[in-house]
Design an enzyme around this catalytic site. Structure first.
Site, PDB file in Angstrom:
ATOM      1  N   LYS A  37       0.820  -1.224   0.000  1.00  0.00           N
ATOM      2  CA  LYS A  37       0.000   0.000   0.000  1.00  0.00           C
ATOM      3  C   LYS A  37       0.847   1.264   0.000  1.00  0.00           C
ATOM      4  CE  LYS A  37      -0.622  -0.270   5.005  1.00  0.00           C
ATOM      5  NZ  LYS A  37      -1.421  -0.921   6.045  1.00  0.00           N
ATOM      6  N   ARG A 130      -8.278  -1.423  16.652  1.00  0.00           N
ATOM      7  CA  ARG A 130      -8.698  -1.085  15.282  1.00  0.00           C
ATOM      8  C   ARG A 130      -9.667  -2.192  14.877  1.00  0.00           C
ATOM      9  NH1 ARG A 130      -4.536   0.128  10.425  1.00  0.00           N
ATOM     10  NH2 ARG A 130      -5.050  -2.014   9.858  1.00  0.00           N
TER      11      ARG A 130
END
Ligand code: PLP
Length: 354
Positions: A37, A130
């Site tokens: 990413k 998260r």
């Protein structure tokens, strides 16, 4: 002619990092997933990683995975799929990380329509707060759903740490993940192929031999691409010299270091602060805060003082420098992780391979 500003990748060093990390992981029974990413899954880099021996490539964005659909490698979507992108997830990824029943139902429906199979890793939250469920019953329930849903293959259990909450991968939390995976296996009489422990932040634990041996996957981004891991510390056996930002000088003039009548706010609404160094030679470069946050870049020439700038301009104090910088000269910078990310995302920064 070279175009500026540009960010250049040292492909050879990135591939060397990948090879070195594949080797060290192998010693501990871990197969690394290459997380791309940071470089928006730039196809040329991904091809190199696959040649280096990477078998799974992961990105948080489906648009990035779309760009590498022609490369024969297994593709993993890291960010939980959005309901609005389910068809693309089935089309462009082979594996996704999941924590919601509704998403699993939609993935299954789309996979059936497209007559494809889709692999799922259920995320369990070990405390970083998260993604993932924090209780074992819910993780079990999600696993059960995967087992029953048509065209969905449950391949493993995973967890993410040191991303939001700063919780370090430890022997304790990694063992907890192993026992959750074993619980799921026992509850449903299945075998899970994958226990996906952590990101590059898990490498120090692995390299000191403290990672439970059942952890057989780590998802490695920063360590492969920049040679860094937990707290951005260098990983042994890797190089950090992988990205360089080059910018062009568009003005060189001697000016005072403090403005004459400074009473207004700067272009970003802040009260500007100046250090009086007297009259100094200054260079303006053609890059701005629209491209990258200046806190994330560092001049390679240690005598340059980065004094600030605005949306489209970077101002350097080059008075102490040995080289006599002129208009048209190029200045090089090293970058932090988020500096690379911003430059990779900016359409105004050229991407260079060498
Ligand atoms: C970004 C990400 C990674 C990789 O993190 P690095 O620190 O770059 O190794 C791993 N897993 C998930 C879920 C991620 O979002």
């Amino acid at each position: 002619m070279k175009k500026y500003p540009n960010i250049s990748f040292n492909e050879e060093n990135i591939n060397t990092n990948a090879e070195s990390l594949i080797k060290s992981c192998c010693k501990y029974g871990v197969i690394p997933v290459a997380v791309t990413k940071l470089i928006c899954s730039e196809p040329k880099i991904v091809e190199g990683l696959v040649k280096s021996g990477i078998s799974v490539v992961a990105d948080s964005r489906i648009n990035n995975l779309k760009k590498i659909s022609h490369i024969p490698v297994s593709k993993m979507l890291l960010r939980l799929p959005s309901l609005s992108e389910i068809d693309d997830v089935i089309e462009y990824s082979d594996i996704s990380l999941n924590s919601e029943l509704d998403i699993l139902l939609a993935l299954s429906k789309s996979a059936v329509e497209k007559t494809k199979r889709h692999q799922v890793i259920i995320m369990h939250d070990l405390g970083d707060l998260r993604e993932g469920s924090i209780n074992i019953e819910m993780t079990r329930e999600l696993a059960a759903a995967c087992i029953h849903l048509p065209n969905i293959d449950l391949i493993g259990i995973g967890s993410n740490l040191a991303c939001y909450g700063g919780v370090e991968p430890s022997k304790e939390n990694q063992s907890e993940l192993v026992s959750i995976a074993r619980d799921v296996e026992r509850s449903y009489g299945i075998d899970l192929q994958v226990i996906s422990g952590a990101s590059s932040a898990g490498l120090p634990l692995m390299l000191t031999g403290e990672m439970p041996q059942e952890i057989n996957q780590l998802r490695l981004g920063a360590s492969i691409l920049m040679g860094i891991g937990l707290n951005d510390e260098p990983i042994p056996g890797t190089t950090q010299d992988t990205f360089t930002l080059s910018v062009e000088i568009i003005e060189v003039k001697v000016k005072p270091s403090v403005p004459k009548n400074s009473s207004a706010l700067d272009a970003f609404g802040n009260v500007p602060v100046f250090i009086d160094r007297g009259e100094r030679k200054r260079a303006i470069c053609a890059i701005g805060k629209q491209d990258v946050n200046f806190d994330e870049i560092l001049p390679k020439d240690e005598n340059i003082i980065l004094i600030g700038g605005s949306s489209d301009h970077l101002i350097l104090d080059v008075d102490d420098c040995k080289s006599n910088y002129q208009t048209g000269d190029v200045v090089e910078f090293t970058l932090s992780y988020s500096g690379v990310l911003q430059c990779m995302t900016s359409e105004f920064i050229h991407k260079e391979f060498n």
